[in-house]
Design an enzyme around this catalytic site. Structure first.
Site, PDB file in Angstrom:
ATOM      1  N   ALA A 144       0.856  -1.191   0.000  1.00  0.00           N
ATOM      2  CA  ALA A 144       0.000   0.000   0.000  1.00  0.00           C
ATOM      3  C   ALA A 144       0.889   1.236   0.000  1.00  0.00           C
ATOM      4  O   ALA A 144       2.028   1.197   0.470  1.00  0.00           O
ATOM      5  CB  ALA A 144      -0.893  -0.010   1.235  1.00  0.00           C
ATOM      6  N   GLY A 186       0.719  -5.201   0.569  1.00  0.00           N
ATOM      7  CA  GLY A 186      -0.300  -5.347  -0.468  1.00  0.00           C
ATOM      8  C   GLY A 186       0.268  -5.933  -1.753  1.00  0.00           C
ATOM      9  O   GLY A 186      -0.463  -6.550  -2.537  1.00  0.00           O
ATOM     10  N   GLU A 205       0.191  -9.549  -1.197  1.00  0.00           N
ATOM     11  CA  GLU A 205      -1.238  -9.922  -1.266  1.00  0.00           C
ATOM     12  C   GLU A 205      -1.726  -9.932  -2.711  1.00  0.00           C
ATOM     13  O   GLU A 205      -2.518 -10.785  -3.107  1.00  0.00           O
ATOM     14  CB  GLU A 205      -2.060  -8.948  -0.407  1.00  0.00           C
ATOM     15  CG  GLU A 205      -1.780  -9.154   1.082  1.00  0.00           C
ATOM     16  CD  GLU A 205      -2.290  -8.017   1.957  1.00  0.00           C
ATOM     17  OE1 GLU A 205      -2.022  -6.837   1.626  1.00  0.00           O
ATOM     18  OE2 GLU A 205      -2.950  -8.293   2.964  1.00  0.00           O
ATOM     19  N   GLU A 246       3.755  -5.295   7.404  1.00  0.00           N
ATOM     20  CA  GLU A 246       2.840  -4.324   8.014  1.00  0.00           C
ATOM     21  C   GLU A 246       3.078  -4.157   9.506  1.00  0.00           C
ATOM     22  O   GLU A 246       2.888  -3.064  10.054  1.00  0.00           O
ATOM     23  CB  GLU A 246       1.381  -4.741   7.770  1.00  0.00           C
ATOM     24  CG  GLU A 246       0.908  -4.606   6.334  1.00  0.00           C
ATOM     25  CD  GLU A 246       1.159  -5.848   5.476  1.00  0.00           C
ATOM     26  OE1 GLU A 246       1.957  -6.718   5.887  1.00  0.00           O
ATOM     27  OE2 GLU A 246       0.551  -5.939   4.409  1.00  0.00           O
TER      28      GLU A 246
HETATM   29  N1  CAA Z   1       4.519   3.526  -0.161  1.00  0.00           N
HETATM   30  C1  CAA Z   1       4.898   4.720  -0.615  1.00  0.00           C
HETATM   31  N2  CAA Z   1       6.127   4.987  -1.091  1.00  0.00           N
HETATM   32  C2  CAA Z   1       7.005   3.959  -1.093  1.00  0.00           C
HETATM   33  C3  CAA Z   1       6.662   2.672  -0.657  1.00  0.00           C
HETATM   34  C4  CAA Z   1       5.355   2.467  -0.172  1.00  0.00           C
HETATM   35  N3  CAA Z   1       4.936   1.268   0.235  1.00  0.00           N
HETATM   36  N4  CAA Z   1       7.740   1.870  -0.789  1.00  0.00           N
HETATM   37  C5  CAA Z   1       8.717   2.622  -1.300  1.00  0.00           C
HETATM   38  N5  CAA Z   1       8.277   3.888  -1.480  1.00  0.00           N
HETATM   39  C6  CAA Z   1       9.022   5.037  -2.005  1.00  0.00           C
HETATM   40  C7  CAA Z   1       9.998   5.561  -0.969  1.00  0.00           C
HETATM   41  O1  CAA Z   1       9.341   6.443  -0.074  1.00  0.00           O
HETATM   42  C8  CAA Z   1      11.009   6.241  -1.840  1.00  0.00           C
HETATM   43  O2  CAA Z   1      10.522   7.498  -2.228  1.00  0.00           O
HETATM   44  P1  CAA Z   1      11.521   8.769  -2.294  1.00  0.00           P
HETATM   45  O3  CAA Z   1      12.508   8.409  -3.389  1.00  0.00           O
HETATM   46  O4  CAA Z   1      10.606   9.886  -2.683  1.00  0.00           O
HETATM   47  O5  CAA Z   1      12.155   8.884  -0.958  1.00  0.00           O
HETATM   48  C9  CAA Z   1      11.044   5.352  -3.083  1.00  0.00           C
HETATM   49  O6  CAA Z   1       9.824   4.604  -3.070  1.00  0.00           O
HETATM   50  C10 CAA Z   1      12.182   4.359  -3.053  1.00  0.00           C
HETATM   51  O7  CAA Z   1      12.123   3.654  -1.824  1.00  0.00           O
HETATM   52  P2  CAA Z   1      13.440   3.271  -1.009  1.00  0.00           P
HETATM   53  O8  CAA Z   1      14.432   4.359  -1.104  1.00  0.00           O
HETATM   54  O9  CAA Z   1      13.002   2.849   0.364  1.00  0.00           O
HETATM   55  O10 CAA Z   1      13.939   2.031  -1.883  1.00  0.00           O
HETATM   56  P3  CAA Z   1      14.775   0.771  -1.426  1.00  0.00           P
HETATM   57  O11 CAA Z   1      15.084   0.034  -2.681  1.00  0.00           O
HETATM   58  O12 CAA Z   1      15.916   1.168  -0.528  1.00  0.00           O
HETATM   59  O13 CAA Z   1      13.774  -0.099  -0.509  1.00  0.00           O
HETATM   60  C11 CAA Z   1      11.688  -1.204  -0.015  1.00  0.00           C
HETATM   61  C12 CAA Z   1      12.658  -0.701  -1.103  1.00  0.00           C
HETATM   62  C13 CAA Z   1      12.319  -2.346   0.789  1.00  0.00           C
HETATM   63  C14 CAA Z   1      10.467  -1.728  -0.762  1.00  0.00           C
HETATM   64  C15 CAA Z   1      11.331  -0.066   0.925  1.00  0.00           C
HETATM   65  O14 CAA Z   1      10.948   1.073   0.175  1.00  0.00           O
HETATM   66  C16 CAA Z   1      10.196  -0.382   1.860  1.00  0.00           C
HETATM   67  O15 CAA Z   1      10.415  -1.002   2.892  1.00  0.00           O
HETATM   68  N6  CAA Z   1       8.959   0.043   1.516  1.00  0.00           N
HETATM   69  C17 CAA Z   1       7.779  -0.127   2.359  1.00  0.00           C
HETATM   70  C18 CAA Z   1       7.332  -1.590   2.378  1.00  0.00           C
HETATM   71  C19 CAA Z   1       6.129  -1.757   3.272  1.00  0.00           C
HETATM   72  O16 CAA Z   1       6.166  -1.502   4.468  1.00  0.00           O
HETATM   73  N7  CAA Z   1       5.012  -2.249   2.706  1.00  0.00           N
HETATM   74  C20 CAA Z   1       3.784  -2.485   3.419  1.00  0.00           C
HETATM   75  C21 CAA Z   1       2.842  -1.308   3.206  1.00  0.00           C
HETATM   76  S1  CAA Z   1       1.357  -1.475   4.166  1.00  0.00           S
HETATM   77  C22 CAA Z   1       0.348  -2.472   3.270  1.00  0.00           C
HETATM   78  O17 CAA Z   1       0.709  -2.952   2.191  1.00  0.00           O
HETATM   79  C23 CAA Z   1      -1.007  -2.712   3.860  1.00  0.00           C
HETATM   80  C24 CAA Z   1      -1.844  -3.675   3.116  1.00  0.00           C
HETATM   81  O18 CAA Z   1      -1.832  -4.866   3.400  1.00  0.00           O
HETATM   82  C25 CAA Z   1      -2.790  -3.291   2.046  1.00  0.00           C
END
Ligand code: CAA
Length: 259
Positions: A67, A110, A113, A133
């Site tokens: 998400a 997500g 998922e 999450e």
């Molecule tokens: N939402 C919004 N923006 C995101 C994102 C997310 N889930 N994941 C990455 N981004 C954005 C970052 O904010 C970043 O933006 P900026 O360049 O503007 O700073 C860009 O994408 C690149 O991200 P990273 O610099 O973090 O890239 P990375 O390669 O070092 O790491 C990653 C990649 C491991 C995926 C890391 O970004 C991360 O941990 N993301 C979040 C993952 C997460 O927690 N997902 C669960 C979300 S909740 C959910 O999904 C609920 C549900 O069940 C529906």
């Protein structure tokens, strides 16, 4: 077919459509707009008889990071309660034709998922699956607690969802989450190859197979067997069943028309 901002639609030869998540700047995070577009695309493809199987991918680097955390942070409890996203997830889940997910890189939250909404997952060797999450103080919200446990079992699902740890492609394969591992650059091609193979089969039989397999997730064995029997009987009334049996007996390739 119309075009979208957050997804790319590529109608390929032989009855296959490839949908690519297209927010590379946000690791394909599934903002509401993306989910709405995905749902609209699936609804459109449902009524497109030229498409018999769909490949869903995020490209060669990342599938989807879950998400959109920034969007979620702007929503309070009322916003989450009235959220339109469950409606989009439901229409993706209800898509009756087979979907093959081609997963490279992260499939998190997500994103993981979403892979589990597919019928078959092909993983690049760089794939990582996770439900992180818990690290955000929330829980999976698009079926993760229910679908992951049914797919990989309680031990691994509980470990992943409670710790937020990711699993790699090898673990996902041995746990039964993915069907095959490829080199990252071959993942989409392999998914398309399988989709084209499925697209050659009798479409009504394919859709009944999908429905019956999905049924097995949420019903008793006896109800599932009844569902299978009804589908089997129903298919006996189709042109494609007559064509399939006749083609075998006449030692020729069948020509299915979806009737
Ligand atoms: N939402 C919004 N923006 C995101 C994102 C997310 N889930 N994941 C990455 N981004 C954005 C970052 O904010 C970043 O933006 P900026 O360049 O503007 O700073 C860009 O994408 C690149 O991200 P990273 O610099 O973090 O890239 P990375 O390669 O070092 O790491 C990653 C990649 C491991 C995926 C890391 O970004 C991360 O941990 N993301 C979040 C993952 C997460 O927690 N997902 C669960 C979300 S909740 C959910 O999904 C609920 C549900 O069940 C529906």
């Amino acid at each position: 077919m119309k075009t979208y901002d957050d997804i790319l639609i590529d109608k390929l030869e032989n009855g296959v459509c490839c949908i690519t998540l297209n927010r590379p700047e946000a690791r394909n995070a599934l903002r509401t707009q993306l989910l709405a577009e995905l749902s609209d695309a699936f609804n459109t493809l449902n009524f497109d008889d030229s498409i018999r199987c769909v490949v869903l991918t995020g490209g060669e680097k990342v599938f989807a990071a879950g998400a959109d955390v920034a969007e979620m942070a702007s929503m309070g409890m009322m916003g989450i309660m009235q959220d339109e996203r469950p409606k989009y997830w439901a229409s993706i889940a209800a898509f009756p034709k087979p979907v093959i997910a081609a997963v490279n890189g992260y499939a998190l939250g997500g994103g993981c998922e979403l892979t589990m909404h597919a019928d078959i997952i092909i993983a690049g060797s760089n794939a990582q699956f996770g439900q992180p999450e818990i690290n955000l103080g929330i829980i999976p919200g698009a079926g993760g607690t229910q679908r992951l446990i049914r797919t990989v079992g309680k031990a691994l699902a509980s470990k992943m969802i409670l710790t937020g740890e990711f699993i790699n492609a090898d673990t996902a394969l041995s746990a039964g989450l993915v069907a095959e591992i490829t080199q990252p650059e071959s993942c989409i091609d392999r998914a398309i190859e399988l989709a084209q193979k499925i697209a050659q089969k009798a479409p009504l039989a394919v859709q009944q197979v999908k429905a019956a397999l999905n049924k097995s997730y949420e019903t008793s064995l006896s109800d599932g067997l009844n569902f299978e029997r009804e589908a089997f009987v129903m298919l006996a009334g189709t042109d494609d069943r007559n064509e399939g049996l006749a083609a075998f007996l006449e030692k020729r390739k069948p020509e299915f028309n979806g009737k």
